[in-house]
Design an enzyme around this catalytic site. Structure first.
Site, PDB file in Angstrom:
ATOM      1  N   ARG A 140      -8.618   8.636  -8.458  1.00  0.00           N
ATOM      2  CA  ARG A 140      -9.009   8.802  -7.052  1.00  0.00           C
ATOM      3  C   ARG A 140      -7.815   9.288  -6.228  1.00  0.00           C
ATOM      4  NH1 ARG A 140      -7.322   6.710  -1.805  1.00  0.00           N
ATOM      5  NH2 ARG A 140      -9.129   6.652  -0.434  1.00  0.00           N
ATOM      6  N   SER A 194       0.796  -1.230   0.000  1.00  0.00           N
ATOM      7  CA  SER A 194       0.000   0.000   0.000  1.00  0.00           C
ATOM      8  C   SER A 194       0.827   1.277   0.000  1.00  0.00           C
ATOM      9  CB  SER A 194      -1.020  -0.003   1.143  1.00  0.00           C
ATOM     10  OG  SER A 194      -0.374   0.061   2.376  1.00  0.00           O
ATOM     11  N   GLY A 254      -9.498   6.697   3.427  1.00  0.00           N
ATOM     12  CA  GLY A 254      -9.230   8.130   3.392  1.00  0.00           C
ATOM     13  C   GLY A 254     -10.441   9.024   3.216  1.00  0.00           C
ATOM     14  N   GLY A 296      -6.825  10.187  -2.185  1.00  0.00           N
ATOM     15  CA  GLY A 296      -7.302   9.978  -0.817  1.00  0.00           C
ATOM     16  C   GLY A 296      -6.912  11.098   0.121  1.00  0.00           C
ATOM     17  N   THR A 325      -0.257   1.867   4.819  1.00  0.00           N
ATOM     18  CA  THR A 325       0.066   3.251   4.473  1.00  0.00           C
ATOM     19  C   THR A 325       0.766   3.862   5.662  1.00  0.00           C
ATOM     20  OG1 THR A 325      -1.777   3.624   3.020  1.00  0.00           O
ATOM     21  CG2 THR A 325      -1.003   5.532   4.220  1.00  0.00           C
ATOM     22  N   THR A 370      -4.582   6.877   9.041  1.00  0.00           N
ATOM     23  CA  THR A 370      -4.537   5.815   8.051  1.00  0.00           C
ATOM     24  C   THR A 370      -5.924   5.192   7.969  1.00  0.00           C
ATOM     25  OG1 THR A 370      -3.451   3.726   7.451  1.00  0.00           O
ATOM     26  CG2 THR A 370      -3.773   4.130   9.779  1.00  0.00           C
ATOM     27  N   GLY A 371      -6.187   4.460   6.899  1.00  0.00           N
ATOM     28  CA  GLY A 371      -7.490   3.837   6.735  1.00  0.00           C
ATOM     29  C   GLY A 371      -8.208   4.375   5.514  1.00  0.00           C
ATOM     30  N   THR A 409       1.537   6.947   0.439  1.00  0.00           N
ATOM     31  CA  THR A 409       0.672   5.803   0.132  1.00  0.00           C
ATOM     32  C   THR A 409       0.502   5.610  -1.370  1.00  0.00           C
ATOM     33  OG1 THR A 409      -1.491   4.826   0.659  1.00  0.00           O
ATOM     34  CG2 THR A 409      -1.499   7.115   0.026  1.00  0.00           C
TER      35      THR A 409
HETATM   36  C1  SD4 Z   1      -6.072   6.214   1.382  1.00  0.00           C
HETATM   37  N1  SD4 Z   1      -5.523   6.475   3.694  1.00  0.00           N
HETATM   38  O1  SD4 Z   1      -5.620   6.364   0.259  1.00  0.00           O
HETATM   39  C2  SD4 Z   1      -5.126   5.827   2.488  1.00  0.00           C
HETATM   40  C3  SD4 Z   1      -5.096   4.347   2.558  1.00  0.00           C
HETATM   41  C4  SD4 Z   1      -4.483   3.778   3.787  1.00  0.00           C
HETATM   42  O2  SD4 Z   1      -3.544   2.000   4.867  1.00  0.00           O
HETATM   43  O3  SD4 Z   1      -4.296   4.399   4.801  1.00  0.00           O
HETATM   44  N2  SD4 Z   1      -4.130   2.545   3.783  1.00  0.00           N
HETATM   45  O4  SD4 Z   1      -7.269   6.339   1.653  1.00  0.00           O
END
Ligand code: SD4
Length: 288
Positions: A179, A49, A205, A181, A151, A202-203, A169
């Protein structure tokens, strides 16, 4: 009293925090530390990632988002950048060498090339195979596999007690082409204010962007909340408004005293800290 130097990062990222710590010991600067840390997963083909080896979008392109912020409030970011191994360093160049904060896509690539960065193929055989597998069903909903999400967001305290942050990321696996994030959004995936502290995310986005999580956390700390409480409140803002069971968000924050905290929606979020040369992975608490 300001804190001892340290580097802290989202997920189990010991190699990154150690590299960041070593750089910080060398130059003394938090900014150098967080950049050096971010470059580790960027160059790691096994990290799916971030950077090289990152899973591509649904059209097979590895597209990168990154940002960096220093203790003076300067910031730089790149979004939708292709073919460059170290987007964090391009983001830093945007911050230091242009009058702008964010460069995107072809323009970001052109700037990177002008700065001497080289184009490389970032799609590994493994991530290409994963994409081909995904294409068979082509399910477009961005289901978060929290175990595979690494990420990296980093925060650092330098030798003068100054705070900096960074994030890099390849974004969500198999996202729509184009896209972008939260990771390149200042105040989204990263924010720091040297009077208060810093935060990173993180997560999924989209939900960090809709709640401007890292900015929120720093503002809550400014009002007196601990890093831990501020991360919890930022998660609650998401939980109250959205269908949180379907995705993961993890926040990590740090204040001027060197106190830190983290919180996530789902179980499974953790973070890594290197301080006094010692490295530790810590499990985060979670809402669920
Ligand atoms: C996103 N926040 O592109 C990032 C993805 C991510 O662990 O954190 N992955 O949304």
């Amino acid at each position: 009293k300001t804190s001892e130097p340290l580097i802290i990062a989202t997920w189990k990222n010991e190699k990154a925090t150690i590299a960041g710590w070593n750089k910080l010991m060398e130059t003394g600067k938090a900014l150098d530390g967080v950049e050096a840390g971010a470059r580790i997963p960027e160059a790691d083909p096994n990290d799916t990632s971030v950077g090289y080896g990152g899973y591509p979008d649904r059209d097979g392109h590895v597209t990168l988002d990154a940002c960096i912020m220093d203790h003076l409030g300067n910031a730089g970011s790149v979004t939708f950048l292709e073919g460059i191994m170290h987007p964090i360093s391009v983001a830093r160049a945007v911050m230091e060498k242009t009058p702008h904060v964010m460069l995107s896509g072809a323009g970001a690539l052109k700037f990177a090339l002008d700065q001497g960065f080289k184009v490389e193929n970032l799609l590994t055989e493994t991530s290409k195979k994963a994409w081909e597998e995904w294409k068979k069903e082509s399910k477009y909903e961005p289901v978060i596999n929290i175990e595979r999400h690494d990420t990296i967001g980093l925060l650092g305290i330098g030798k003068s007690g100054e705070i900096a942050g960074a994030c890099t990321t390849s974004g969500l696996a198999f996202k729509m082409h184009g896209r972008v994030g939260d990771s390149p959004i200042i105040g989204g995936a990263v924010f720091c204010d040297d009077e208060v502290g810093g935060a990173c995310a993180t997560g999924l986005g989209e939900f960090v962007m809709k709640t401007l999580g890292s900015f929120l956390i720093v503002e809550l700390m400014r009002q007196g909340m601990s890093p831990q409480k501020a991360c919890e409140e930022a998660v609650m803002r998401i939980v109250k408004r959205y269908k949180y069971k379907e995705f993961q968000i993890g926040y990590l924050a740090l204040n001027k005293k060197g106190e830190y905290g983290a919180y996530a929606i789902q179980k499974g979020f953790n973070y890594t800290i290197t301080k006094n040369g010692k490295t530790q992975v810590i499990e985060s608490g979670s809402y669920m």
